[in-house]
Design a protein around this motif. Sequence first.
Motif, mmCIF file in Angstrom:
data_model
loop_
_atom_site.group_PDB
_atom_site.id
_atom_site.type_symbol
_atom_site.label_atom_id
_atom_site.label_comp_id
_atom_site.label_asym_id
_atom_site.label_seq_id
_atom_site.Cartn_x
_atom_site.Cartn_y
_atom_site.Cartn_z
ATOM 1 N N GLU A 177 -4.498 -10.240 -13.257
ATOM 2 C CA GLU A 177 -4.288 -10.977 -14.494
ATOM 3 C C GLU A 177 -3.349 -12.136 -14.208
ATOM 4 O O GLU A 177 -2.397 -11.999 -13.441
ATOM 5 N N HIS A 179 -0.771 -14.888 -15.852
ATOM 6 C CA HIS A 179 0.048 -15.117 -17.037
ATOM 7 C C HIS A 179 0.849 -16.411 -16.878
ATOM 8 O O HIS A 179 1.315 -16.719 -15.789
ATOM 9 N N HIS A 184 3.633 -22.581 -19.730
ATOM 10 C CA HIS A 184 3.045 -22.162 -21.014
ATOM 11 C C HIS A 184 2.077 -23.215 -21.538
ATOM 12 O O HIS A 184 2.229 -23.737 -22.640
ATOM 13 N N ASP A 186 -2.173 -25.107 -21.348
ATOM 14 C CA ASP A 186 -3.531 -25.247 -20.851
ATOM 15 C C ASP A 186 -3.570 -26.512 -20.006
ATOM 16 O O ASP A 186 -3.036 -27.556 -20.406
ATOM 17 N N SER A 202 2.802 -19.966 -12.677
ATOM 18 C CA SER A 202 2.091 -18.885 -13.349
ATOM 19 C C SER A 202 2.262 -17.601 -12.537
ATOM 20 O O SER A 202 2.438 -17.643 -11.316
ATOM 21 N N TYR A 204 0.770 -14.082 -11.129
ATOM 22 C CA TYR A 204 -0.435 -13.316 -10.815
ATOM 23 C C TYR A 204 -0.044 -11.839 -10.744
ATOM 24 O O TYR A 204 0.686 -11.428 -9.843
ATOM 25 N N ARG A 241 4.678 -19.460 -26.021
ATOM 26 C CA ARG A 241 4.266 -18.091 -25.725
ATOM 27 C C ARG A 241 5.504 -17.232 -25.491
ATOM 28 O O ARG A 241 6.591 -17.732 -25.257
ATOM 29 N N LYS A 357 -13.654 -21.264 -20.758
ATOM 30 C CA LYS A 357 -12.520 -21.382 -21.668
ATOM 31 C C LYS A 357 -11.546 -22.438 -21.142
ATOM 32 O O LYS A 357 -11.448 -22.638 -19.928
ATOM 33 N N TYR A 361 -5.521 -18.020 -18.234
ATOM 34 C CA TYR A 361 -4.666 -16.857 -18.394
ATOM 35 C C TYR A 361 -5.471 -15.648 -18.860
ATOM 36 O O TYR A 361 -6.422 -15.778 -19.622
ATOM 37 N N GLY A 362 -5.037 -14.463 -18.426
ATOM 38 C CA GLY A 362 -5.723 -13.242 -18.809
ATOM 39 C C GLY A 362 -6.365 -12.598 -17.582
ATOM 40 O O GLY A 362 -6.152 -13.023 -16.450
ATOM 41 N N PRO A 363 -7.154 -11.546 -17.801
ATOM 42 C CA PRO A 363 -7.729 -10.812 -16.667
ATOM 43 C C PRO A 363 -8.811 -11.606 -15.941
ATOM 44 O O PRO A 363 -9.611 -12.308 -16.547
#
Length: 371
Positions: A177, A179, A184, A186, A202, A204, A241, A357, A361-363
Amino acid sequence: MMSDLPRRTTLSPAELSELVDFLDDYTTDILGALSMGIGSLASVLTPSAVTWPHAFPEIDRSTAEEMVPELRSLRKSVYHAGHAALDLPDDLVRAAEVGRQVLEKLHGVPVTLSGEERRRVPNVTQQGGPRSTDNSVVGGTHRNLIQAGSIAGGVHVHPTVGDDIGDMEDPIVVGVEIHPRAWHADLIVDADPPRPMAPSGSVYVVTLQARTARAVILHRARSVIVSRRQPRRACYRAHIRGPLEPRKFSVDLDAGQPELRPEGVDFPLTISSVDPEQLWIEPAVGAEEVGWRLEIDWTCLEHHGTAVIDYGGDPFETYPPEVLFTEGGRPSRLRTGCSLIQHEPDCPALHLPQDVKPFVYGPVAPHRAHG
């Protein structure tokens, strides 16, 4: 666990090694039975290094679940003690004594090791029934053994489920994932086609678990640079965030040979199907876009290999967001003129494929760590 354990033992070196090997298999089976249903909580025949009892009674599941932290700690200590036996014999003695304490607490019976004065199980009066009976078996070789004062109904003996050889040859299950941390935001790079990219800083989060209940030793991890290039024009849109917990590893991808720097526990680590590990890795770049992968060297019994971890088959990509700003904090020539409200007409974010997208971020899509 006790902090001051005796360093003397009545066991011979062979008996001590046998007991530690037994404790390794025993804790693996119990933890597997609790978490995945692949082991058994039924009666277990004791090794020859244990002269009493001849079999441990069936474990109460609620008691075993309360002792999971102790069982995990014991499992790691006996594994490492077994592999360090030639150099650190005292570790074997300490692991065996800790194992005795866990066994006594888990099964509710005293444990006598070879060469010690026998400590019998005390008789227990059962409500509305007979007193319990001491049983013993003398001589011979015994495998499945059941001790009881009386038995009503059928008796079933279940074999322990073994490991598939293919699982030990390719044992690691990986989850990743990504994060945000410092930025914070895009960040969409003007590539062909445009795509989102994780900014430097970021985190990992790499979760490692084994397909096998046997221990898999993770010896070391390293980042492998796949590509470097000058930063391209990018759309940067900040967000607010929540904070993350502190990371465990950092790596400077600008270095010629990037090395993971631990911020706490370092390699080697062990994992199994019931004992995973989670790595928090924060890569940093300052001047270039960097494509990279993570490699982890491992062994499982006589098998060994290298797990390659990436973005579903493609390399991770990290962007240096500092290049989007001048020293005075103004937007640089690489940053689009997009605002928080709208994008400018030629912004790469407007040309993202429909199924992509605008953030990473995310899985990451799950996949096998390939070697």
